[in-house]
Design an enzyme around this catalytic site. Structure first.
Site, PDB file in Angstrom:
ATOM      1  N   LYS A  18       0.841  -1.208   0.000  1.00 15.79           N
ATOM      2  CA  LYS A  18       0.000   0.000   0.000  1.00 15.79           C
ATOM      3  C   LYS A  18       0.875   1.258   0.000  1.00 15.79           C
ATOM      4  CE  LYS A  18      -4.057  -1.982   2.303  1.00 15.79           C
ATOM      5  NZ  LYS A  18      -5.096  -1.617   1.335  1.00 15.79           N
ATOM      6  N   ARG A  30       5.244  -9.175  30.894  1.00 17.13           N
ATOM      7  CA  ARG A  30       4.988  -7.825  31.436  1.00 17.13           C
ATOM      8  C   ARG A  30       3.508  -7.569  31.626  1.00 17.13           C
ATOM      9  NH1 ARG A  30       8.463  -5.577  27.962  1.00 17.13           N
ATOM     10  NH2 ARG A  30       6.872  -4.584  26.691  1.00 17.13           N
ATOM     11  N   ASP A  72       1.816  -5.178  18.172  1.00 16.18           N
ATOM     12  CA  ASP A  72       2.989  -4.775  17.385  1.00 16.18           C
ATOM     13  C   ASP A  72       3.856  -5.976  16.992  1.00 16.18           C
ATOM     14  OD1 ASP A  72       3.918  -5.323  19.927  1.00 16.18           O
ATOM     15  OD2 ASP A  72       5.321  -3.644  19.998  1.00 16.18           O
ATOM     16  N   ARG A 117       7.966   0.608   9.588  1.00 11.87           N
ATOM     17  CA  ARG A 117       8.382   1.982   9.854  1.00 11.87           C
ATOM     18  C   ARG A 117       8.476   2.710   8.526  1.00 11.87           C
ATOM     19  NH1 ARG A 117      13.066   1.748  13.675  1.00 11.87           N
ATOM     20  NH2 ARG A 117      11.419   1.283  15.171  1.00 11.87           N
ATOM     21  N   LYS A 122       7.322  12.066  23.751  1.00 14.26           N
ATOM     22  CA  LYS A 122       7.550  11.429  25.056  1.00 14.26           C
ATOM     23  C   LYS A 122       8.517  12.295  25.875  1.00 14.26           C
ATOM     24  CE  LYS A 122       8.005   6.894  25.353  1.00 14.26           C
ATOM     25  NZ  LYS A 122       8.277   5.456  25.066  1.00 14.26           N
ATOM     26  N   HIS A 158       2.388   6.736  15.698  1.00 14.31           N
ATOM     27  CA  HIS A 158       2.156   5.287  15.708  1.00 14.31           C
ATOM     28  C   HIS A 158       0.688   4.996  15.412  1.00 14.31           C
ATOM     29  CE1 HIS A 158       5.687   4.309  18.708  1.00 14.31           C
ATOM     30  NE2 HIS A 158       6.068   5.050  17.688  1.00 14.31           N
ATOM     31  N   GLU A 203       1.410  -2.661  13.424  1.00 15.99           N
ATOM     32  CA  GLU A 203       1.799  -1.333  13.916  1.00 15.99           C
ATOM     33  C   GLU A 203       2.574  -0.610  12.822  1.00 15.99           C
ATOM     34  OE1 GLU A 203       3.648   0.307  17.950  1.00 15.99           O
ATOM     35  OE2 GLU A 203       5.215  -0.357  16.594  1.00 15.99           O
ATOM     36  N   GLU A 227      19.303   7.011  20.005  1.00 16.60           N
ATOM     37  CA  GLU A 227      18.832   6.864  21.390  1.00 16.60           C
ATOM     38  C   GLU A 227      18.602   5.392  21.709  1.00 16.60           C
ATOM     39  OE1 GLU A 227      15.795   6.772  24.654  1.00 16.60           O
ATOM     40  OE2 GLU A 227      15.655   5.981  22.640  1.00 16.60           O
ATOM     41  N   HIS A 228      18.076   4.652  20.721  1.00 23.12           N
ATOM     42  CA  HIS A 228      17.815   3.221  20.898  1.00 23.12           C
ATOM     43  C   HIS A 228      19.140   2.485  21.184  1.00 23.12           C
ATOM     44  CE1 HIS A 228      16.473  -0.858  19.953  1.00 23.12           C
ATOM     45  NE2 HIS A 228      15.236  -0.417  20.110  1.00 23.12           N
TER      46      HIS A 228
HETATM   47  P1  0O2 Z   1      11.295  -2.571  19.156  1.00 31.01           P
HETATM   48  O1  0O2 Z   1      12.676  -3.073  19.402  1.00 31.01           O
HETATM   49  O2  0O2 Z   1      11.274  -1.351  18.283  1.00 31.01           O
HETATM   50  O3  0O2 Z   1      10.323  -3.619  18.684  1.00 31.01           O
HETATM   51  P2  0O2 Z   1       1.717  -0.825  24.080  1.00 31.01           P
HETATM   52  O4  0O2 Z   1       2.085  -1.610  22.813  1.00 31.01           O
HETATM   53  O5  0O2 Z   1       0.683   0.242  23.805  1.00 31.01           O
HETATM   54  O6  0O2 Z   1       1.418  -1.731  25.224  1.00 31.01           O
HETATM   55  P3  0O2 Z   1       4.388   0.160  23.878  1.00 31.01           P
HETATM   56  O7  0O2 Z   1       4.874  -1.141  23.307  1.00 31.01           O
HETATM   57  O8  0O2 Z   1       5.338   0.869  24.837  1.00 31.01           O
HETATM   58  O9  0O2 Z   1       2.999  -0.028  24.572  1.00 31.01           O
HETATM   59  O10 0O2 Z   1       3.996   1.098  22.661  1.00 31.01           O
HETATM   60  P4  0O2 Z   1       4.547   2.448  22.080  1.00 31.01           P
HETATM   61  O11 0O2 Z   1       4.641   3.551  23.070  1.00 31.01           O
HETATM   62  O12 0O2 Z   1       3.646   2.694  20.913  1.00 31.01           O
HETATM   63  O13 0O2 Z   1       6.050   2.154  21.620  1.00 31.01           O
HETATM   64  C1  0O2 Z   1       6.375   1.013  20.900  1.00 31.01           C
HETATM   65  C2  0O2 Z   1       7.559   1.201  19.969  1.00 31.01           C
HETATM   66  O14 0O2 Z   1       7.867   2.572  19.723  1.00 31.01           O
HETATM   67  C3  0O2 Z   1       8.842   0.612  20.512  1.00 31.01           C
HETATM   68  O15 0O2 Z   1       8.847  -0.739  20.175  1.00 31.01           O
HETATM   69  C4  0O2 Z   1       9.912   1.407  19.777  1.00 31.01           C
HETATM   70  O16 0O2 Z   1      10.083   0.930  18.447  1.00 31.01           O
HETATM   71  C5  0O2 Z   1       9.289   2.772  19.706  1.00 31.01           C
HETATM   72  N1  0O2 Z   1       9.624   3.598  20.883  1.00 31.01           N
HETATM   73  C6  0O2 Z   1       8.777   3.960  21.865  1.00 31.01           C
HETATM   74  N2  0O2 Z   1       9.385   4.745  22.755  1.00 31.01           N
HETATM   75  C7  0O2 Z   1      10.668   4.899  22.333  1.00 31.01           C
HETATM   76  C8  0O2 Z   1      11.791   5.630  22.843  1.00 31.01           C
HETATM   77  O17 0O2 Z   1      11.746   6.280  23.878  1.00 31.01           O
HETATM   78  N3  0O2 Z   1      12.954   5.552  22.121  1.00 31.01           N
HETATM   79  C9  0O2 Z   1      13.036   4.828  20.970  1.00 31.01           C
HETATM   80  N4  0O2 Z   1      14.213   4.819  20.342  1.00 31.01           N
HETATM   81  N5  0O2 Z   1      11.994   4.120  20.476  1.00 31.01           N
HETATM   82  C10 0O2 Z   1      10.830   4.159  21.134  1.00 31.01           C
HETATM   83  P5  0O2 Z   1       9.440  -1.844  21.127  1.00 31.01           P
HETATM   84  O18 0O2 Z   1       8.627  -3.068  20.958  1.00 31.01           O
HETATM   85  O19 0O2 Z   1       9.599  -1.321  22.506  1.00 31.01           O
HETATM   86  O20 0O2 Z   1      10.866  -2.112  20.597  1.00 31.01           O
END
Ligand code: 0O2
Length: 229
Positions: free
Chosen positions: A50, A86, A102, A107, A142, A150, A169, A184-185
């Site tokens: 898409k 969790r 997710d 992305r 944040k 998202h 997601e 940052e990651h």
């Molecule tokens: P990865 O390694 O990317 O897969 P919820 O799903 O609503 O219960 P969640 O999972 O905290 O809560 O959702 P949220 O806030 O939408 O954030 C999910 C994803 O956003 C993360 O995936 C990261 O990819 C990104 N993200 C969120 N906050 C941050 C941050 O502070 N810094 C960075 N660099 N990325 C962020 P995952 O699964 O945690 O990790």
């Protein structure tokens, strides 16, 4: 030999968290989830197509590409397990489908902030897409400075004998947002850093996030000026 060592390491890591019974449950569960994971992979393909179509049509009409890059990933088994733990959920396929949105992630890295909202709207207008959840960390970043839009959407996938609705997601970012989030990651996200280091780096990272937001705003303004001229 190397193969044995790495699976031993993995096993011992898992054993740290689980007793034998729950480790066995998790391993059985991962085997049974192969079919579901394949469905998530199909959903990623649907959504990715898409966006490729939207990018193609936009570039034809406007002579530029709103999408700089598309990345996708399936959540790792370890990450699924951690999220289930969790959220205090059982290791079942139902628990995943109903609570973890997710597993399939895309992305979309965009050129300009406007492109993010334009592409998100285009996706949501499509009649096979249902919006499940929207988190706008661009409008409301944040506390650490993280910015991104998202969306959790539901998309149908068509299999040999059935149609299945899958949740995906989609994270939208500009190149500047992606730059900050990637670094940052690497440096801090989900790392067990000392409180001293956290204190020393939080403010600086947040200032970098503000600089990247400023950069996005400047580039957007320059683009608007050129388009209005
Ligand atoms: P990865 O390694 O990317 O897969 P919820 O799903 O609503 O219960 P969640 O999972 O905290 O809560 O959702 P949220 O806030 O939408 O954030 C999910 C994803 O956003 C993360 O995936 C990261 O990819 C990104 N993200 C969120 N906050 C941050 C941050 O502070 N810094 C960075 N660099 N990325 C962020 P995952 O699964 O945690 O990790």
């Amino acid at each position: 030999m190397a193969q044995t060592e790495s699976s031993d390491t993995l096993r011992s890591k898992l054993t740290d968290i689980f007793d034998d019974a729950s480790l066995e449950t998790f391993q059985k569960f991962m085997i049974s989830s192969k079919d579901l994971m394949s469905c998530y992979r199909c959903a990623i393909m649907e959504i990715e197509t898409k966006f490729r179509v939207l990018d193609e049509r936009f570039s034809l009409a406007h002579d530029r590409n709103p999408i700089d890059d598309i990345q996708s990933r399936l959540k790792s088994p370890e990450s699924i397990r951690d999220k289930l733990l969790r959220k205090n959920l059982p290791f079942t396929l139902e628990a995943i489908e109903e609570n973890i949105f997710d597993i399939a992630g895309l992305r979309i890295v965009c050129s300009f902030v406007d492109d993010i909202y334009m592409l998100a709207d285009c996706l949501l207008q499509q009649d096979d897409i249902t919006l499940i959840k929207r988190k706008d960390y661009i409008e409301k970043p944040k506390v650490n400075g993280y910015r991104s839009l998202h969306l959790i959407v539901e998309v149908p996938i068509f299999l040999q004998d059935q149609k299945k609705l899958m949740k995906v997601e989609v994270q939208f970012r500009t190149i500047a947002m992606e730059f900050w989030a990637n670094l940052e990651h690497q440096l801090r996200y989900k790392k067990n850093l000392s409180s001293d280091i956290i204190e020393k780096t939080t403010e600086r990272l947040s200032r970098c996030a503000k600089l990247s937001a400023h950069l996005d705003m400047q580039m957007q303004e320059i683009k608007d000026m050129i388009e209005e001229a």
